[in-house]
Write a protein that holds these residues in place. Structure first.
Motif, PDB file in Angstrom:
ATOM      1  N   UNK A 144       4.072  15.062 -15.068  1.00 32.52           N
ATOM      2  CA  UNK A 144       5.343  14.649 -14.496  1.00 32.52           C
ATOM      3  C   UNK A 144       5.122  13.820 -13.229  1.00 32.52           C
ATOM      4  N   UNK A 145       6.038  12.932 -12.981  1.00 34.98           N
ATOM      5  CA  UNK A 145       5.994  12.169 -11.735  1.00 34.98           C
ATOM      6  C   UNK A 145       7.418  11.815 -11.325  1.00 34.98           C
ATOM      7  N   UNK A 146       7.646  11.591 -10.024  1.00 35.38           N
ATOM      8  CA  UNK A 146       8.995  11.212  -9.577  1.00 35.38           C
ATOM      9  C   UNK A 146       9.332   9.788  -9.996  1.00 35.38           C
ATOM     10  N   UNK A 147      10.547   9.599 -10.487  1.00 30.56           N
ATOM     11  CA  UNK A 147      11.025   8.294 -10.942  1.00 30.56           C
ATOM     12  C   UNK A 147      12.414   8.057 -10.355  1.00 30.56           C
ATOM     13  N   UNK A 148      12.681   6.809 -10.025  1.00 27.37           N
ATOM     14  CA  UNK A 148      13.962   6.505  -9.400  1.00 27.37           C
ATOM     15  C   UNK A 148      14.898   5.742 -10.302  1.00 27.37           C
TER      16      UNK A 148
ATOM     17  N   UNK B 221      12.368  13.989 -11.433  1.00 29.15           N
ATOM     18  CA  UNK B 221      11.082  14.180 -12.093  1.00 29.15           C
ATOM     19  C   UNK B 221      11.210  13.814 -13.575  1.00 29.15           C
ATOM     20  N   UNK B 222      10.271  12.977 -14.066  1.00 25.22           N
ATOM     21  CA  UNK B 222      10.251  12.611 -15.482  1.00 25.22           C
ATOM     22  C   UNK B 222       8.817  12.692 -16.011  1.00 25.22           C
ATOM     23  N   UNK B 223       8.697  12.725 -17.316  1.00 22.36           N
ATOM     24  CA  UNK B 223       7.375  12.781 -17.943  1.00 22.36           C
ATOM     25  C   UNK B 223       6.708  11.409 -17.902  1.00 22.36           C
ATOM     26  N   UNK B 224       5.423  11.393 -17.549  1.00 21.45           N
ATOM     27  CA  UNK B 224       4.651  10.161 -17.663  1.00 21.45           C
ATOM     28  C   UNK B 224       4.527   9.788 -19.135  1.00 21.45           C
ATOM     29  N   UNK B 225       4.735   8.520 -19.486  1.00 23.49           N
ATOM     30  CA  UNK B 225       4.645   8.143 -20.905  1.00 23.49           C
ATOM     31  C   UNK B 225       3.209   8.203 -21.420  1.00 23.49           C
ATOM     32  N   UNK B 226       3.065   8.417 -22.716  1.00 22.41           N
ATOM     33  CA  UNK B 226       1.762   8.384 -23.359  1.00 22.41           C
ATOM     34  C   UNK B 226       1.217   9.756 -23.685  1.00 22.41           C
TER      35      UNK B 226
ATOM     36  N   UNK C  74      -0.827  22.111 -12.550  1.00 24.34           N
ATOM     37  CA  UNK C  74      -1.464  20.809 -12.367  1.00 24.34           C
ATOM     38  C   UNK C  74      -0.705  19.679 -13.065  1.00 24.34           C
ATOM     39  N   UNK C  75       0.520  19.955 -13.531  1.00 22.42           N
ATOM     40  CA  UNK C  75       1.272  18.937 -14.257  1.00 22.42           C
ATOM     41  C   UNK C  75       1.895  17.891 -13.341  1.00 22.42           C
ATOM     42  N   UNK C  76       2.047  18.216 -12.087  1.00 22.69           N
ATOM     43  CA  UNK C  76       2.720  17.256 -11.202  1.00 22.69           C
ATOM     44  C   UNK C  76       2.602  17.696  -9.764  1.00 22.69           C
ATOM     45  N   UNK C  77       2.775  16.728  -8.875  1.00 23.56           N
ATOM     46  CA  UNK C  77       3.050  17.032  -7.469  1.00 23.56           C
ATOM     47  C   UNK C  77       4.557  17.043  -7.332  1.00 23.56           C
ATOM     48  N   UNK C  78       5.114  18.223  -7.128  1.00 28.36           N
ATOM     49  CA  UNK C  78       6.563  18.395  -7.231  1.00 28.36           C
ATOM     50  C   UNK C  78       7.303  17.729  -6.073  1.00 28.36           C
ATOM     51  N   UNK C  79       8.389  17.037  -6.435  1.00 25.75           N
ATOM     52  CA  UNK C  79       9.304  16.468  -5.454  1.00 25.75           C
ATOM     53  C   UNK C  79      10.721  16.878  -5.849  1.00 25.75           C
ATOM     54  N   UNK C  80      11.409  17.638  -5.023  1.00 22.47           N
ATOM     55  CA  UNK C  80      12.805  17.945  -5.341  1.00 22.47           C
ATOM     56  C   UNK C  80      13.629  16.664  -5.453  1.00 22.47           C
ATOM     57  N   UNK C  81      14.686  16.722  -6.230  1.00 28.13           N
ATOM     58  CA  UNK C  81      15.542  15.555  -6.395  1.00 28.13           C
ATOM     59  C   UNK C  81      16.144  15.128  -5.051  1.00 28.13           C
ATOM     60  N   UNK C  82      16.350  13.845  -4.920  1.00 26.10           N
ATOM     61  CA  UNK C  82      17.018  13.331  -3.725  1.00 26.10           C
ATOM     62  C   UNK C  82      17.822  12.102  -4.083  1.00 26.10           C
ATOM     63  N   UNK C  83      18.888  11.893  -3.348  1.00 27.12           N
ATOM     64  CA  UNK C  83      19.718  10.710  -3.479  1.00 27.12           C
ATOM     65  C   UNK C  83      19.605   9.928  -2.183  1.00 27.12           C
ATOM     66  N   UNK C  84      19.133   8.686  -2.279  1.00 30.56           N
ATOM     67  CA  UNK C  84      18.946   7.854  -1.088  1.00 30.56           C
ATOM     68  C   UNK C  84      19.992   6.744  -1.107  1.00 30.56           C
ATOM     69  N   UNK C  85      20.844   6.746  -0.116  1.00 29.83           N
ATOM     70  CA  UNK C  85      21.890   5.722   0.033  1.00 29.83           C
ATOM     71  C   UNK C  85      21.419   4.767   1.120  1.00 29.83           C
TER      72      UNK C  85
END
Length: 491
Positions: free
Chosen positions: A399-403, A388-393, A364-375
């Protein structure tokens, strides 16, 4: 912003000077190069078309084109005045056997570079080049620039290439694909071959699949006569999208010398798995837009845009799954889609990496998203790496996806030259690196032609899709039956 280095003095003769491409793209591109000090004051632009216009008549048209297609903040009255004074016009019907080409001889400067830009129908490429050769207008300092598409199929492409090639050598021939002039496309080379972190990951061990999308919101825009003879496969995929695929998939060239780069692109085109009729039936989807809505406004369907009341079998949308027969890309599918009357204008390449083999984090820590590179090529050029990075606090580990986002104009704080600006100056310099070589054109047609033949042999119509949607539902099934989905940011 530093001034650009001027190119050599040149005469640029544009056939099809009154057409949409010249007024909307070429003249604004040349204006920017003049404004930025790259186009020398001695250089001239000579428009050529059938309309009976004077120099002043054509300059007035050019001024209106600049007003319409150059943003107001880039207008400078004095610069525009000086630029227009470098424009001239010669009326000629290049299809007439007795056309008077002597007027070009009186105008062109034998001492400088001559660039003949053919912004015309491809079936005129051969006759115009033959006429230029017969009239003695082709010198060692001449170049010819050809727009896509070159031909309607492999046989017609070869006929055009032979006709043009009998007058202009391969080194003098520049087959333009404006997508290759985009800053982001060229940055693919830097991304891959100047960064160890990416090149070591650029293979089937780490990459799950690749998506290339070129979406347009517009319909036929008065080009129904041309487009209905062409369709999405010929108009976009055979040239632009296959070139993008080549830059993603190519091996590292031994240098950036033009032919070394193009050698590697050619290897990719030849490594594409040819489709038999069964593959075409299962790996390709063609569609045609019906009436719908774009940005909340109703728009007509393809047949209404065509305007002649006929039923057309031409596709305005195509999606397909391509595969490369190489060790680097074994079992990595390339999903390509392009179409008109889609919900937004966007061109992008998505490199989808594989998911982590197992997770140490709670379910339940995250909805997983594999890494991607968008050009992203348009509307705003840039690159985005999603991770994927840790939500602050406090409150647990989530975890949540961050760009990591790079938008070129914002990052570097200045306007980048349009693709046509770059490519026109490359043609003047004689640098063919970002242009297609003859064998590339032929190899692309060799791969596309079996698809066209299979479509022609089947009686079914293109699948309808409402304007404002992402194409036929079968295009979604094409990728989802492999357990994948089209890039979600497009939705």
């Amino acid at each position: 912003m530093p001034k650009s280095v001027p190119v050599p003095i040149f005469d640029c003769v544009v056939f099809g000077a009154t057409g949409d491409l010249t007024l909307r793209k070429l003249l604004p591109a040349l204006y920017y190069r003049f404004r930025d000090g790259q186009m020398t004051p001695e250089s001239r632009i000579i428009g050529a078309a059938r309309s009976r216009l004077s120099d002043d008549d054509y300059r007035a048209r050019a001024a209106r084109a600049l007003e319409q297609h150059v943003p107001a903040q880039d207008h400078d009255k004095q610069t525009i005045h000086h630029f227009l004074n470098q424009i001239f016009y010669i009326p000629i019907d290049a299809t007439e056997p007795d056309a008077d080409w002597s007027q070009f001889l009186r105008v062109l400067d034998d001492a400088c570079i001559r660039v003949f830009y053919l912004a015309t129908s491809p079936d005129l490429y051969g006759p115009i080049c033959q006429a230029l050769g017969t009239a003695g207008l082709v010198t060692e300092k001449s170049r010819v620039v050809l727009e896509k598409p070159i031909g309607h199929d492999l046989a017609s492409a070869r006929a055009i290439l032979e006709s043009v090639g009998s007058v202009f050598s391969e080194a003098q021939t520049f087959r333009i694909d404006h997508y290759l002039g985009k800053e982001t496309v060229q940055n693919l080379l830097a991304l891959r071959f100047a960064n160890t972190i990416f090149e070591r990951l650029w293979n089937a061990d780490v990459i799950d699949h690749v998506q290339i999308t070129v979406a347009e919101t517009v319909g036929l825009e008065g080009r129904g006569g041309y487009y209905d003879r062409s369709g999405a496969l010929r108009d976009m995929l055979q040239n632009h999208m296959l070139q993008l695929l080549c830059l993603v998939a190519m091996e590292a060239p031994v240098s950036l010398q033009a032919d070394r780069v193009r050698d590697e692109k050619l290897k990719v085109l030849r490594a594409l798995k040819r489709m038999d009729p069964h593959d075409v039936a299962t790996h390709t989807i063609r569609g045609q837009y019906a009436a719908g809505a774009i940005d909340g406004q109703p728009v007509p369907g393809y047949a209404a845009d065509l305007g002649d009341g006929s039923t057309s079998l031409t596709e305005s949308f195509v999606a397909l799954k391509a595969q490369l027969c190489t060790l680097r890309w074994a079992n990595v599918p390339f999903y390509l889609r392009t179409g008109k009357r889609l919900p937004k204008k966007v061109s992008e390449i998505v490199i989808q990496f594989r998911a982590v083999p197992f997770s140490i984090f709670p379910s339940d820590a995250a909805e997983w998203h594999p890494n991607s590179l968008i050009v992203t090529l348009q509307p705003e050029e840039g690159m985005r790496l999603e991770m994927m990075t840790k939500d602050p606090g406090p409150g647990g580990l989530r975890l949540s996806p961050t760009g990591l986002d790079i938008r070129f104009e914002k990052t570097f704080g200045r306007r980048f030259p349009d693709a046509y600006e770059r490519l026109l100056m490359d043609a003047v310099r004689g640098d063919p690196t970002l242009f297609m070589r003859r064998d590339e054109v032929e190899a692309a047609w060799c791969w596309v032609e079996p698809i066209l033949q299979a479509w022609a042999s089947r009686p079914d119509h293109p699948r309808p899709y409402p304007a404002g949607s992402w194409g036929p539902t079968a295009a979604i099934a094409l990728i989802e039956r492999d357990g994948r989905t089209w890039h979600e940011d497009l939705e």
